[in-house]
Design an enzyme around this catalytic site. Structure first.
Site, PDB file in Angstrom:
ATOM      1  N   GLY A   1       0.833  -1.199   0.000  1.00  0.00           N
ATOM      2  CA  GLY A   1       0.000   0.000   0.000  1.00  0.00           C
ATOM      3  C   GLY A   1       0.862   1.241   0.000  1.00  0.00           C
ATOM      4  O   GLY A   1       1.840   1.325   0.746  1.00  0.00           O
ATOM      5  N   ALA A   2       0.501   2.202  -0.858  1.00  0.00           N
ATOM      6  CA  ALA A   2       1.355   3.376  -1.056  1.00  0.00           C
ATOM      7  C   ALA A   2       0.604   4.672  -0.851  1.00  0.00           C
ATOM      8  O   ALA A   2       0.706   5.603  -1.660  1.00  0.00           O
ATOM      9  CB  ALA A   2       1.988   3.331  -2.456  1.00  0.00           C
TER      10      ALA A   2
ATOM     11  N   LYS B   1     -10.107   8.664  16.914  1.00  0.00           N
ATOM     12  CA  LYS B   1      -9.868  10.105  16.769  1.00  0.00           C
ATOM     13  C   LYS B   1     -10.250  10.598  15.374  1.00  0.00           C
ATOM     14  O   LYS B   1     -10.600  11.774  15.192  1.00  0.00           O
ATOM     15  CB  LYS B   1      -8.409  10.446  17.110  1.00  0.00           C
ATOM     16  CG  LYS B   1      -7.343   9.626  16.386  1.00  0.00           C
ATOM     17  CD  LYS B   1      -6.949  10.196  15.057  1.00  0.00           C
ATOM     18  CE  LYS B   1      -5.926   9.320  14.373  1.00  0.00           C
ATOM     19  NZ  LYS B   1      -5.557   9.816  13.029  1.00  0.00           N
TER      20      LYS B   1
ATOM     21  N   ARG C   1      -6.061  14.574   7.388  1.00  0.00           N
ATOM     22  CA  ARG C   1      -6.927  14.526   6.209  1.00  0.00           C
ATOM     23  C   ARG C   1      -8.410  14.439   6.592  1.00  0.00           C
ATOM     24  O   ARG C   1      -9.268  14.874   5.826  1.00  0.00           O
ATOM     25  CB  ARG C   1      -6.532  13.351   5.312  1.00  0.00           C
ATOM     26  CG  ARG C   1      -6.971  11.995   5.789  1.00  0.00           C
ATOM     27  CD  ARG C   1      -6.547  10.887   4.865  1.00  0.00           C
ATOM     28  NE  ARG C   1      -5.109  10.708   4.897  1.00  0.00           N
ATOM     29  CZ  ARG C   1      -4.473   9.782   4.195  1.00  0.00           C
ATOM     30  NH1 ARG C   1      -5.154   8.966   3.423  1.00  0.00           N
ATOM     31  NH2 ARG C   1      -3.164   9.643   4.267  1.00  0.00           N
ATOM     32  N   ASN C   2      -8.716  13.866   7.781  1.00  0.00           N
ATOM     33  CA  ASN C   2     -10.119  13.759   8.179  1.00  0.00           C
ATOM     34  C   ASN C   2     -10.708  15.129   8.519  1.00  0.00           C
ATOM     35  O   ASN C   2     -11.847  15.430   8.155  1.00  0.00           O
ATOM     36  CB  ASN C   2     -10.251  12.799   9.361  1.00  0.00           C
ATOM     37  CG  ASN C   2     -10.029  11.360   8.953  1.00  0.00           C
ATOM     38  OD1 ASN C   2     -10.928  10.700   8.453  1.00  0.00           O
ATOM     39  ND2 ASN C   2      -8.801  10.869   9.149  1.00  0.00           N
TER      40      ASN C   2
END
Length: 462
Positions: free
Chosen positions: A47-48, A284, A346-347
Protein backbone atom coordinates in the site's frame (compact mmCIF):
# COMPACT_ATOMS: atom_id res chain seq x y z
CA UNK A 1 47.73 21.87 4.75
CA UNK A 2 48.15 19.73 7.89
CA UNK A 3 45.27 21.57 9.60
CA UNK A 4 43.06 21.06 6.52
CA UNK A 5 43.83 17.34 6.64
CA UNK A 6 42.90 17.16 10.33
CA UNK A 7 39.60 18.99 9.71
CA UNK A 8 38.81 16.71 6.77
CA UNK A 9 39.50 13.62 8.90
CA UNK A 10 37.29 14.87 11.72
CA UNK A 11 34.45 15.61 9.28
CA UNK A 12 34.77 12.12 7.78
CA UNK A 13 34.64 10.56 11.24
CA UNK A 14 31.59 12.65 12.19
CA UNK A 15 29.80 11.65 8.99
CA UNK A 16 30.60 7.97 9.34
CA UNK A 17 29.57 7.64 12.98
CA UNK A 18 25.80 7.84 12.35
CA UNK A 19 26.20 5.42 9.44
CA UNK A 20 27.95 2.91 11.71
CA UNK A 21 25.15 3.18 14.28
CA UNK A 22 22.53 2.59 11.58
CA UNK A 23 24.41 -0.45 10.30
CA UNK A 24 24.67 -1.79 13.85
CA UNK A 25 20.88 -1.52 14.24
CA UNK A 26 20.47 -3.36 10.95
CA UNK A 27 22.89 -6.08 12.02
CA UNK A 28 21.04 -6.47 15.31
CA UNK A 29 17.60 -6.98 13.73
CA UNK A 30 19.16 -9.38 11.23
CA UNK A 31 20.50 -11.45 14.12
CA UNK A 32 17.14 -11.42 15.87
CA UNK A 33 15.45 -12.63 12.67
CA UNK A 34 18.10 -15.30 12.09
CA UNK A 35 19.30 -14.01 8.72
CA UNK A 36 22.30 -15.68 7.09
CA UNK A 37 25.25 -13.49 6.10
CA UNK A 38 24.48 -13.75 2.38
CA UNK A 39 20.72 -13.29 2.75
CA UNK A 40 19.43 -9.67 2.78
CA UNK A 41 16.66 -8.60 5.16
CA UNK A 42 13.64 -8.11 2.89
CA UNK A 43 11.35 -5.23 3.89
CA UNK A 44 8.18 -4.72 1.86
CA UNK A 45 5.52 -2.02 2.09
CA UNK A 46 2.01 -3.04 1.03
CA UNK A 47 0.00 0.00 0.00
CA UNK A 48 1.35 3.38 -1.06
CA UNK A 49 -0.72 6.01 0.63
CA UNK A 50 0.99 9.02 2.21
CA UNK A 51 2.03 7.40 5.52
CA UNK A 52 2.84 4.03 3.95
CA UNK A 53 5.07 5.65 1.32
CA UNK A 54 6.80 7.93 3.83
CA UNK A 55 7.46 5.01 6.17
CA UNK A 56 9.09 2.95 3.42
CA UNK A 57 11.03 6.00 2.19
CA UNK A 58 12.48 6.50 5.69
CA UNK A 59 13.57 2.86 5.80
CA UNK A 60 15.03 3.16 2.30
CA UNK A 61 17.05 6.23 3.27
CA UNK A 62 18.30 4.58 6.47
CA UNK A 63 18.98 1.02 5.34
CA UNK A 64 18.75 0.93 1.54
CA UNK A 65 22.44 1.82 1.15
CA UNK A 66 23.45 -1.48 2.78
CA UNK A 67 22.42 -3.42 -0.30
CA UNK A 68 23.95 -6.73 0.70
CA UNK A 69 22.22 -6.62 4.07
CA UNK A 70 18.82 -5.10 3.32
CA UNK A 71 16.31 -4.83 0.48
CA UNK A 72 13.49 -2.27 0.72
CA UNK A 73 10.59 -2.19 -1.74
CA UNK A 74 6.94 -1.14 -1.91
CA UNK A 75 3.89 -2.60 -3.63
CA UNK A 76 1.11 -0.58 -5.14
CA UNK A 77 -1.44 -1.48 -7.78
CA UNK A 78 -0.43 -0.61 -11.31
CA UNK A 79 -2.53 1.17 -13.89
CA UNK A 80 -3.69 4.20 -11.88
CA UNK A 81 -3.45 7.07 -14.40
CA UNK A 82 -2.69 10.61 -13.26
CA UNK A 83 -4.91 13.35 -14.63
CA UNK A 84 -3.48 16.35 -16.44
CA UNK A 85 -4.10 18.84 -13.61
CA UNK A 86 -2.11 16.66 -11.19
CA UNK A 87 0.65 16.27 -13.79
CA UNK A 88 0.80 20.05 -14.16
CA UNK A 89 1.05 20.53 -10.40
CA UNK A 90 3.73 17.87 -10.19
CA UNK A 91 5.72 19.67 -12.88
CA UNK A 92 5.52 22.90 -10.84
CA UNK A 93 6.77 21.08 -7.74
CA UNK A 94 9.72 19.62 -9.66
CA UNK A 95 10.76 22.96 -11.15
CA UNK A 96 10.55 24.73 -7.80
CA UNK A 97 13.25 22.51 -6.28
CA UNK A 98 16.67 22.64 -7.89
CA UNK A 99 17.98 19.50 -6.18
CA UNK A 100 14.94 17.51 -7.30
CA UNK A 101 15.21 18.87 -10.82
CA UNK A 102 18.86 17.84 -11.03
CA UNK A 103 18.07 14.37 -9.67
CA UNK A 104 15.43 13.70 -12.31
CA UNK A 105 17.68 14.98 -15.08
CA UNK A 106 20.51 12.69 -13.89
CA UNK A 107 18.07 9.76 -13.89
CA UNK A 108 16.87 10.70 -17.40
CA UNK A 109 13.38 10.99 -15.95
CA UNK A 110 12.65 14.69 -16.38
CA UNK A 111 11.41 14.56 -19.97
CA UNK A 112 8.38 12.40 -19.13
CA UNK A 113 7.16 15.06 -16.69
CA UNK A 114 7.55 17.71 -19.41
CA UNK A 115 5.51 15.56 -21.79
CA UNK A 116 2.84 14.95 -19.15
CA UNK A 117 2.67 18.69 -18.45
CA UNK A 118 2.01 19.29 -22.17
CA UNK A 119 -0.60 16.54 -22.33
CA UNK A 120 1.51 14.40 -24.66
CA UNK A 121 1.91 11.55 -22.18
CA UNK A 122 -0.03 9.83 -19.41
CA UNK A 123 1.82 9.19 -16.15
CA UNK A 124 0.91 6.42 -13.74
CA UNK A 125 0.99 6.41 -9.93
CA UNK A 126 3.40 3.46 -9.71
CA UNK A 127 5.64 5.13 -12.32
CA UNK A 128 6.05 8.39 -10.39
CA UNK A 129 6.46 6.53 -7.08
CA UNK A 130 9.71 5.12 -8.45
CA UNK A 131 10.90 8.72 -8.72
CA UNK A 132 9.72 9.47 -5.17
CA UNK A 133 6.28 11.01 -5.73
CA UNK A 134 3.33 9.73 -3.76
CA UNK A 135 0.05 10.48 -5.54
CA UNK A 136 -1.58 11.50 -2.24
CA UNK A 137 1.24 13.88 -1.32
CA UNK A 138 2.87 15.25 -4.47
CA UNK A 139 4.15 18.39 -2.73
CA UNK A 140 6.48 16.31 -0.53
CA UNK A 141 8.95 14.52 -2.81
CA UNK A 142 10.46 11.37 -1.33
CA UNK A 143 13.60 9.47 -2.20
CA UNK A 144 13.34 7.15 -5.23
CA UNK A 145 11.69 3.85 -4.29
CA UNK A 146 11.80 0.33 -5.67
CA UNK A 147 8.18 -0.23 -6.72
CA UNK A 148 6.64 -3.61 -7.50
CA UNK A 149 3.14 -3.87 -9.00
CA UNK A 150 2.93 -7.67 -8.84
CA UNK A 151 1.76 -8.58 -5.33
CA UNK A 152 3.19 -12.10 -5.36
CA UNK A 153 6.61 -10.86 -6.46
CA UNK A 154 6.56 -8.21 -3.75
CA UNK A 155 5.67 -10.32 -0.72
CA UNK A 156 6.44 -14.00 -1.23
CA UNK A 157 9.88 -13.89 0.47
CA UNK A 158 9.40 -10.80 2.68
CA UNK A 159 10.80 -10.82 6.22
CA UNK A 160 9.07 -7.62 7.40
CA UNK A 161 5.81 -6.43 5.82
CA UNK A 162 4.53 -2.89 6.46
CA UNK A 163 0.76 -2.63 6.06
CA UNK A 164 -0.02 0.81 4.66
CA UNK A 165 -3.48 -0.13 3.35
CA UNK A 166 -6.76 1.40 4.54
CA UNK A 167 -8.72 -0.83 6.91
CA UNK A 168 -11.36 -1.26 4.20
CA UNK A 169 -8.83 -3.00 1.92
CA UNK A 170 -6.67 -4.84 4.46
CA UNK A 171 -8.51 -8.16 4.65
CA UNK A 172 -8.96 -8.51 0.89
CA UNK A 173 -5.30 -7.85 0.05
CA UNK A 174 -3.88 -9.99 2.85
CA UNK A 175 -6.27 -12.78 1.94
CA UNK A 176 -4.62 -12.79 -1.47
CA UNK A 177 -1.16 -12.59 0.10
CA UNK A 178 -1.90 -15.68 2.19
CA UNK A 179 -1.94 -17.76 -1.01
CA UNK A 180 1.70 -16.85 -1.63
CA UNK A 181 2.79 -17.76 1.89
CA UNK A 182 1.42 -21.29 2.04
CA UNK A 183 4.82 -22.86 1.41
CA UNK A 184 6.73 -20.65 3.85
CA UNK A 185 8.71 -22.32 6.62
CA UNK A 186 9.03 -19.20 8.81
CA UNK A 187 6.34 -16.54 9.31
CA UNK A 188 7.10 -12.92 8.41
CA UNK A 189 6.68 -10.06 10.86
CA UNK A 190 3.89 -7.62 9.95
CA UNK A 191 3.67 -4.02 11.16
CA UNK A 192 0.31 -2.39 10.49
CA UNK A 193 0.08 1.39 10.14
CA UNK A 194 -3.66 1.38 9.39
CA UNK A 195 -5.88 3.66 11.51
CA UNK A 196 -9.35 2.41 10.82
CA UNK A 197 -11.84 -0.06 12.26
CA UNK A 198 -14.80 -2.13 11.13
CA UNK A 199 -17.65 -3.58 13.20
CA UNK A 200 -19.34 -6.97 13.24
CA UNK A 201 -22.38 -8.09 15.22
CA UNK A 202 -22.39 -11.89 15.22
CA UNK A 203 -22.00 -13.85 17.43
CA UNK A 204 -21.81 -10.63 19.48
CA UNK A 205 -21.05 -6.94 18.82
CA UNK A 206 -17.34 -6.24 18.46
CA UNK A 207 -14.79 -4.06 16.72
CA UNK A 208 -12.48 -5.62 14.15
CA UNK A 209 -9.10 -3.96 13.68
CA UNK A 210 -6.62 -4.25 10.78
CA UNK A 211 -4.26 -6.52 12.76
CA UNK A 212 -7.18 -8.84 13.49
CA UNK A 213 -8.08 -8.78 9.79
CA UNK A 214 -4.51 -9.72 8.90
CA UNK A 215 -4.57 -12.60 11.37
CA UNK A 216 -7.87 -13.89 9.97
CA UNK A 217 -6.67 -13.60 6.39
CA UNK A 218 -3.22 -15.13 6.79
CA UNK A 219 -3.14 -17.23 9.95
CA UNK A 220 0.21 -15.62 10.79
CA UNK A 221 0.80 -16.02 14.57
CA UNK A 222 -0.59 -13.05 16.49
CA UNK A 223 2.78 -12.45 18.12
CA UNK A 224 4.16 -11.65 14.65
CA UNK A 225 1.56 -8.93 13.94
CA UNK A 226 2.12 -5.46 15.42
CA UNK A 227 0.56 -2.00 15.22
CA UNK A 228 2.51 1.25 14.95
CA UNK A 229 0.73 4.55 15.47
CA UNK A 230 1.21 8.01 16.86
CA UNK A 231 0.47 11.71 16.42
CA UNK A 232 2.21 12.04 13.07
CA UNK A 233 1.61 13.95 9.84
CA UNK A 234 3.36 12.02 7.07
CA UNK A 235 4.89 14.96 5.18
CA UNK A 236 6.24 16.53 8.38
CA UNK A 237 7.77 13.27 9.56
CA UNK A 238 9.56 12.88 6.23
CA UNK A 239 10.82 16.46 6.49
CA UNK A 240 12.35 15.44 9.84
CA UNK A 241 10.04 17.34 12.14
CA UNK A 242 10.33 15.78 15.60
CA UNK A 243 7.78 12.98 15.98
CA UNK A 244 7.08 9.94 18.09
CA UNK A 245 5.13 6.74 17.65
CA UNK A 246 4.34 3.64 19.65
CA UNK A 247 4.80 0.09 18.40
CA UNK A 248 2.39 -2.30 20.08
CA UNK A 249 2.36 -6.07 20.24
CA UNK A 250 4.30 -8.99 21.62
CA UNK A 251 7.52 -8.37 23.52
CA UNK A 252 9.27 -10.84 21.22
CA UNK A 253 9.19 -8.32 18.37
CA UNK A 254 8.12 -4.89 19.59
CA UNK A 255 11.33 -4.04 21.44
CA UNK A 256 13.83 -5.05 18.69
CA UNK A 257 11.62 -3.50 16.00
CA UNK A 258 11.18 -0.32 18.04
CA UNK A 259 14.94 0.03 18.18
CA UNK A 260 15.29 -0.77 14.48
CA UNK A 261 12.70 1.84 13.44
CA UNK A 262 13.91 4.57 15.78
CA UNK A 263 15.65 7.61 14.26
CA UNK A 264 16.96 10.86 15.71
CA UNK A 265 13.75 12.70 14.73
CA UNK A 266 11.36 9.74 14.94
CA UNK A 267 11.25 8.25 18.43
CA UNK A 268 9.55 4.87 18.76
CA UNK A 269 8.27 3.65 22.13
CA UNK A 270 6.68 0.26 22.74
CA UNK A 271 3.59 -1.08 24.48
CA UNK A 272 1.96 -4.49 24.92
CA UNK A 273 -1.64 -3.30 24.44
CA UNK A 274 -1.98 -3.68 20.69
CA UNK A 275 -5.74 -3.80 20.09
CA UNK A 276 -6.73 -0.89 22.33
CA UNK A 277 -4.13 1.48 20.86
CA UNK A 278 -5.18 0.41 17.38
CA UNK A 279 -8.84 1.11 18.10
CA UNK A 280 -8.05 4.50 19.60
CA UNK A 281 -6.13 5.36 16.44
CA UNK A 282 -9.41 4.92 14.57
CA UNK A 283 -11.57 6.74 17.12
CA UNK A 284 -9.87 10.10 16.77
CA UNK A 285 -10.61 10.12 13.00
CA UNK A 286 -14.33 10.12 13.82
CA UNK A 287 -14.21 13.39 15.71
CA UNK A 288 -11.67 15.01 13.39
CA UNK A 289 -14.26 15.14 10.62
CA UNK A 290 -16.66 17.02 12.89
CA UNK A 291 -13.89 19.38 13.94
CA UNK A 292 -13.28 20.31 10.32
CA UNK A 293 -16.97 21.04 9.83
CA UNK A 294 -17.15 23.23 12.94
CA UNK A 295 -14.02 25.18 11.97
CA UNK A 296 -15.46 26.04 8.54
CA UNK A 297 -19.03 26.74 9.64
CA UNK A 298 -17.92 29.12 12.41
CA UNK A 299 -15.20 30.77 10.29
CA UNK A 300 -12.46 29.33 12.51
CA UNK A 301 -14.01 30.61 15.73
CA UNK A 302 -11.67 29.64 18.55
CA UNK A 303 -14.59 29.66 20.99
CA UNK A 304 -16.74 27.31 18.92
CA UNK A 305 -13.84 24.97 18.22
CA UNK A 306 -13.03 24.77 21.93
CA UNK A 307 -16.69 23.95 22.74
CA UNK A 308 -16.57 21.17 20.16
CA UNK A 309 -13.27 19.91 21.56
CA UNK A 310 -14.71 19.74 25.07
CA UNK A 311 -17.68 17.67 23.92
CA UNK A 312 -15.78 15.38 21.56
CA UNK A 313 -13.04 14.58 24.09
CA UNK A 314 -15.65 13.78 26.75
CA UNK A 315 -17.28 11.34 24.32
CA UNK A 316 -13.92 9.80 23.50
CA UNK A 317 -13.18 9.33 27.21
CA UNK A 318 -16.63 7.78 27.68
CA UNK A 319 -16.06 5.35 24.79
CA UNK A 320 -12.56 4.55 26.03
CA UNK A 321 -14.01 3.37 29.34
CA UNK A 322 -16.18 0.91 27.43
CA UNK A 323 -13.26 -0.47 25.47
CA UNK A 324 -10.30 -0.41 27.84
CA UNK A 325 -9.71 -1.96 31.26
CA UNK A 326 -7.29 0.82 32.21
CA UNK A 327 -8.45 3.78 30.07
CA UNK A 328 -6.33 6.34 31.92
CA UNK A 329 -3.21 4.89 30.31
CA UNK A 330 -4.56 5.85 26.89
CA UNK A 331 -5.36 9.48 27.67
CA UNK A 332 -2.02 10.94 26.57
CA UNK A 333 -1.59 9.03 23.30
CA UNK A 334 -5.25 9.42 22.36
CA UNK A 335 -5.36 13.18 22.97
CA UNK A 336 -2.01 13.73 21.21
CA UNK A 337 -3.19 11.81 18.14
CA UNK A 338 -6.50 13.69 18.21
CA UNK A 339 -4.76 17.05 18.50
CA UNK A 340 -2.50 16.56 15.48
CA UNK A 341 -5.36 15.17 13.39
CA UNK A 342 -7.52 18.20 14.20
CA UNK A 343 -4.66 20.51 13.29
CA UNK A 344 -3.61 19.03 9.97
CA UNK A 345 -5.06 15.60 9.32
CA UNK A 346 -6.93 14.53 6.21
CA UNK A 347 -10.12 13.76 8.18
CA UNK A 348 -10.38 17.33 9.48
CA UNK A 349 -9.61 18.55 5.95
CA UNK A 350 -12.44 16.37 4.65
CA UNK A 351 -14.88 17.86 7.15
CA UNK A 352 -13.84 21.36 6.09
CA UNK A 353 -14.34 20.58 2.40
CA UNK A 354 -17.76 19.04 3.02
CA UNK A 355 -18.86 22.11 4.99
CA UNK A 356 -17.60 24.44 2.25
CA UNK A 357 -19.46 22.45 -0.41
CA UNK A 358 -16.21 21.71 -2.25
CA UNK A 359 -16.75 17.98 -1.71
CA UNK A 360 -19.97 15.98 -1.50
CA UNK A 361 -20.79 12.67 0.15
CA UNK A 362 -21.69 11.27 -3.27
CA UNK A 363 -18.00 11.48 -4.20
CA UNK A 364 -17.25 8.67 -1.73
CA UNK A 365 -14.53 8.53 0.90
CA UNK A 366 -11.55 7.97 -1.40
CA UNK A 367 -10.54 11.48 -2.42
CA UNK A 368 -8.14 12.51 -5.17
CA UNK A 369 -4.85 13.75 -3.76
CA UNK A 370 -5.68 12.57 -0.22
CA UNK A 371 -6.52 8.88 -0.44
CA UNK A 372 -8.97 7.09 1.86
CA UNK A 373 -10.77 9.15 4.50
CA UNK A 374 -10.75 6.55 7.27
CA UNK A 375 -13.04 8.50 9.57
CA UNK A 376 -16.17 7.86 7.49
CA UNK A 377 -16.17 4.08 7.93
CA UNK A 378 -15.07 4.58 11.56
CA UNK A 379 -18.16 6.73 12.27
CA UNK A 380 -20.33 3.92 10.96
CA UNK A 381 -18.46 1.24 12.91
CA UNK A 382 -18.43 3.02 16.27
CA UNK A 383 -22.02 4.28 16.15
CA UNK A 384 -23.57 1.00 15.03
CA UNK A 385 -21.53 -0.92 17.57
CA UNK A 386 -22.39 1.39 20.48
CA UNK A 387 -26.05 1.51 19.45
CA UNK A 388 -26.58 -2.19 20.17
CA UNK A 389 -29.33 -2.80 22.71
CA UNK A 390 -27.20 -5.46 24.41
CA UNK A 391 -24.94 -2.62 25.63
CA UNK A 392 -27.76 -0.55 27.15
CA UNK A 393 -27.27 1.22 30.48
CA UNK A 394 -29.45 3.32 32.75
CA UNK A 395 -29.85 6.96 31.69
CA UNK A 396 -28.61 9.06 34.66
CA UNK A 397 -31.53 11.53 34.54
CA UNK A 398 -34.39 9.81 32.74
CA UNK A 399 -33.92 6.49 34.52
CA UNK A 400 -34.56 4.40 31.41
CA UNK A 401 -32.21 2.12 29.49
CA UNK A 402 -30.30 3.77 26.64
CA UNK A 403 -27.49 2.61 24.40
CA UNK A 404 -24.04 4.22 24.83
CA UNK A 405 -24.49 5.86 21.42
CA UNK A 406 -27.46 7.84 22.74
CA UNK A 407 -25.16 9.47 25.28
CA UNK A 408 -22.74 10.56 22.53
CA UNK A 409 -24.62 13.31 20.62
CA UNK A 410 -21.62 14.30 18.47
CA UNK A 411 -21.05 10.72 17.30
CA UNK A 412 -24.78 10.31 16.68
CA UNK A 413 -24.99 13.51 14.62
CA UNK A 414 -21.93 12.61 12.55
CA UNK A 415 -23.58 9.28 11.77
CA UNK A 416 -26.76 11.02 10.66
CA UNK A 417 -24.77 13.47 8.49
CA UNK A 418 -22.26 11.10 6.93
CA UNK A 419 -23.95 7.69 6.87
CA UNK A 420 -27.74 8.00 6.82
CA UNK A 421 -27.48 11.52 5.33
CA UNK A 422 -30.52 12.81 7.19
CA UNK A 423 -28.89 16.19 7.84
CA UNK A 424 -26.44 18.61 6.24
CA UNK A 425 -23.13 19.57 7.81
CA UNK A 426 -24.76 22.56 9.54
CA UNK A 427 -26.51 20.15 11.89
CA UNK A 428 -23.24 19.59 13.75
CA UNK A 429 -23.61 23.14 15.12
CA UNK A 430 -27.20 22.45 16.14
CA UNK A 431 -25.93 19.48 18.15
CA UNK A 432 -23.47 21.76 19.95
CA UNK A 433 -26.11 24.42 20.60
CA UNK A 434 -28.72 21.99 21.92
CA UNK A 435 -29.90 23.50 25.22
CA UNK A 436 -30.59 20.02 26.59
CA UNK A 437 -26.99 18.88 26.11
CA UNK A 438 -25.31 18.08 29.39
CA UNK A 439 -22.04 19.46 30.68
CA UNK A 440 -19.24 17.27 29.18
CA UNK A 441 -18.05 16.68 32.75
CA UNK A 442 -21.21 14.71 33.46
CA UNK A 443 -20.50 12.20 30.72
CA UNK A 444 -17.05 11.61 32.15
CA UNK A 445 -18.55 11.19 35.63
CA UNK A 446 -20.93 8.55 34.25
CA UNK A 447 -18.00 6.68 32.75
CA UNK A 448 -16.10 6.78 36.06
CA UNK A 449 -19.08 5.77 38.18
CA UNK A 450 -20.10 2.68 36.22
CA UNK A 451 -18.29 -0.56 35.49
CA UNK A 452 -18.43 0.02 31.76
CA UNK A 453 -15.56 -2.09 30.52
CA UNK A 454 -16.91 -4.66 28.04
CA UNK A 455 -13.95 -6.78 26.93
CA UNK A 456 -15.85 -8.68 24.24
CA UNK A 457 -16.15 -5.42 22.24
CA UNK A 458 -12.49 -5.88 21.31
CA UNK A 459 -12.67 -9.65 21.11
CA UNK A 460 -11.03 -10.08 24.51
CA UNK A 461 -11.96 -12.45 27.31
CA UNK A 462 -13.58 -10.90 30.43
Amino acid sequence: MMMDHVVETVEMNNNSAPSRLVEERLDEIRRVMGKADDDPLRIVGVGAGAWGSVFIAMLQESYGKFREKASVRIWRRGGRAIDKSTAEHLFEVINSREELLRRLIRRCAYLKYVEARLGDRVLYADEILKDGFCLNMVETPLCPLKVVTNLQEAVWDADIVINGLPSTETFQVFNEISKYWQERVTAPVIISLAKGVEAEFEPHPRIVTPTQMIYRATGIPLENILYLGGPNIASEVYNKEYANARICGSELWRKPLGKFLRQSHFIVWDNSDLITHEVMGGLKNVYAIGAGMVATLTKESATSKSVYFAHCTSEMIFITHLLAKEPEKLAGPLLADTYVTLLKGRNAWYGQKLAKGELSLEMGDSIKGKGMIQGVSAVKAFYELLNQSSLSLQHPEEGKPVTPAELCPILKMLYRILITREFSCEAILEALRDETMNDPRELIEIAHSHLFFQPWLLGQKP
